[in-house]
Motif scaffolding. Structure first.
Motif, PDB file in Angstrom:
ATOM      1  N   ARG A  86      -8.747  -6.350 -12.352  1.00  0.00           N
ATOM      2  CA  ARG A  86      -7.784  -5.346 -12.820  1.00  0.00           C
ATOM      3  C   ARG A  86      -7.378  -4.404 -11.689  1.00  0.00           C
ATOM      4  O   ARG A  86      -6.222  -3.968 -11.621  1.00  0.00           O
ATOM      5  CB  ARG A  86      -8.368  -4.553 -13.998  1.00  0.00           C
ATOM      6  N   ALA A  87      -8.311  -4.115 -10.801  1.00  0.00           N
ATOM      7  CA  ALA A  87      -7.980  -3.270  -9.654  1.00  0.00           C
ATOM      8  C   ALA A  87      -6.976  -3.979  -8.744  1.00  0.00           C
ATOM      9  O   ALA A  87      -6.019  -3.374  -8.250  1.00  0.00           O
ATOM     10  CB  ALA A  87      -9.247  -2.919  -8.874  1.00  0.00           C
ATOM     11  N   PHE A 103      -3.008  -3.082  -7.795  1.00  0.00           N
ATOM     12  CA  PHE A 103      -2.494  -3.137  -6.420  1.00  0.00           C
ATOM     13  C   PHE A 103      -1.240  -4.010  -6.360  1.00  0.00           C
ATOM     14  O   PHE A 103      -0.230  -3.635  -5.749  1.00  0.00           O
ATOM     15  CB  PHE A 103      -3.568  -3.689  -5.486  1.00  0.00           C
ATOM     16  N   ASN A 104      -1.304  -5.179  -6.997  1.00  0.00           N
ATOM     17  CA  ASN A 104      -0.157  -6.086  -6.994  1.00  0.00           C
ATOM     18  C   ASN A 104       1.051  -5.475  -7.689  1.00  0.00           C
ATOM     19  O   ASN A 104       2.195  -5.658  -7.254  1.00  0.00           O
ATOM     20  CB  ASN A 104      -0.531  -7.409  -7.675  1.00  0.00           C
ATOM     21  N   ARG A 105       0.798  -4.740  -8.772  1.00  0.00           N
ATOM     22  CA  ARG A 105       1.910  -4.068  -9.454  1.00  0.00           C
ATOM     23  C   ARG A 105       2.560  -3.025  -8.551  1.00  0.00           C
ATOM     24  O   ARG A 105       3.785  -2.876  -8.541  1.00  0.00           O
ATOM     25  CB  ARG A 105       1.413  -3.386 -10.740  1.00  0.00           C
ATOM     26  N   GLY A 106       1.742  -2.325  -7.774  1.00  0.00           N
ATOM     27  CA  GLY A 106       2.288  -1.342  -6.848  1.00  0.00           C
ATOM     28  C   GLY A 106       3.127  -1.987  -5.762  1.00  0.00           C
ATOM     29  O   GLY A 106       4.213  -1.497  -5.417  1.00  0.00           O
ATOM     30  N   VAL A 107       2.616  -3.109  -5.216  1.00  0.00           N
ATOM     31  CA  VAL A 107       3.366  -3.836  -4.193  1.00  0.00           C
ATOM     32  C   VAL A 107       4.678  -4.345  -4.766  1.00  0.00           C
ATOM     33  O   VAL A 107       5.735  -4.274  -4.124  1.00  0.00           O
ATOM     34  CB  VAL A 107       2.528  -5.010  -3.642  1.00  0.00           C
ATOM     35  N   ASP A 108       4.614  -4.853  -6.000  1.00  0.00           N
ATOM     36  CA  ASP A 108       5.825  -5.369  -6.626  1.00  0.00           C
ATOM     37  C   ASP A 108       6.821  -4.244  -6.895  1.00  0.00           C
ATOM     38  O   ASP A 108       8.015  -4.377  -6.598  1.00  0.00           O
ATOM     39  CB  ASP A 108       5.471  -6.066  -7.941  1.00  0.00           C
ATOM     40  N   ARG A 109       6.332  -3.142  -7.441  1.00  0.00           N
ATOM     41  CA  ARG A 109       7.223  -2.055  -7.839  1.00  0.00           C
ATOM     42  C   ARG A 109       7.959  -1.443  -6.643  1.00  0.00           C
ATOM     43  O   ARG A 109       9.164  -1.172  -6.701  1.00  0.00           O
ATOM     44  CB  ARG A 109       6.442  -0.957  -8.564  1.00  0.00           C
ATOM     45  N   PHE A 110       7.239  -1.250  -5.548  1.00  0.00           N
ATOM     46  CA  PHE A 110       7.814  -0.501  -4.437  1.00  0.00           C
ATOM     47  C   PHE A 110       8.319  -1.377  -3.279  1.00  0.00           C
ATOM     48  O   PHE A 110       9.002  -0.875  -2.395  1.00  0.00           O
ATOM     49  CB  PHE A 110       6.780   0.502  -3.900  1.00  0.00           C
TER      50      PHE A 110
END
Length: 253
Positions: A45-46, A50-57
């Motif tokens: 989940r951590a 991280f992957n969601r942050g990379v994807d979002r930004f």
């Protein structure tokens, strides 16, 4: 440098054998019940966050910009180019699986699309009724009887399993094109794959966004979609077990 990296293949195969020896093989009852082995969920989940942050930004805006600027036909062509570069590696995996007919099909697609499809930017092989091939070393391990092991979320790559993670590493070194001399661009297969993923992320942006940012539990939803579809692709579950992310993305958890 590239050849030195490719020279590590025997060592990688040894590491792969060690890693997959720990992969548990789900029973048919577990597969039918959709059992998920995720003993490292907290760490996964951590990584997912991280992957969601990379994807979002980074990845999401880059992908949206890419499909907004590049005409759809060119996006498709670049995706076909990446697929064509993978054919020799898929032929190798087909041989390792004992599927020599599929290996011949993969090589035929590569030859036809390279010669008549402008290096793979087109797909005349499909016009000639040569079927598509989609396999990898993770499937090879499955054919060899290796279980999927625990669920893993990889940084940048996303959902996987212990078996498919091993396959991902080995696939990087088993494409014969990686050993070719006088290649116009070193590691062109890697660059082509990045461009293909950009195109896919941009093309299916609404669906991916609904899973990552609109579901109640994006981690659980992405995990479920990946495992069910992967098991379906490997013939481990029935036709009714395949999940359509376009349909599931409209549902909550």
């Amino acid at each position: 440098m590239k050849m030195k990296m490719r020279a590590t293949l025997p060592a990688l195969m040894l590491i792969a054998a060690t890693l997959v020896s720990a992969c548990a093989k789900p029973t048919s009852e577990q597969l039918s019940e959709g059992t998920i082995a995720d003993p490292n969920e907290q760490r996964n989940r951590a990584v997912h966050e991280f992957n969601r942050g990379v994807d979002r930004f980074a990845f999401r805006p880059a992908a949206k910009g890419y499909v907004a600027i590049v005409p759809p036909d060119m996006v498709t062509s670049f995706g076909l180019f990446a697929e064509n570069l993978s054919m020799p590696g898929q032929a190798v995996n087909s041989v390792l699986q004992g599927n020599f007919k599929q290996a011949g099909i993969a090589l035929s697609r590569f030859a036809i699309n390279t010669v008549f499809g402008i290096g793979g930017l087109g797909d005349p092989a499909s016009d000639f009724n040569v079927p598509r091939v989609d396999t990898d070393f993770g499937e090879t391990l499955h054919v060899w009887g290796v279980g999927e092991g625990s669920y893993v979320e990889l940084p940048f790559f996303g959902p996987s399993t212990a078996r498919d993670t091993t396959g991902l590493v080995v696939d990087f070194f088993t494409n014969p094109l990686g050993y070719a001399k006088n290649t116009p661009v070193d590691d062109i297969d890697i660059y082509a794959e990045v461009v293909r993923r950009l195109g896919d992320r941009g093309t299916y942006s609404d669906t991916v966004d609904s899973i990552l940012y609109e579901s109640a539990d994006s981690y659980a939803q992405a995990r479920l979609i990946y495992l069910q579809n992967r098991r379906f692709d490997l013939g481990q579950t029935s036709e009714n077990s395949e999940i359509d992310p376009f349909e599931l993305s409209t549902e909550g958890f």
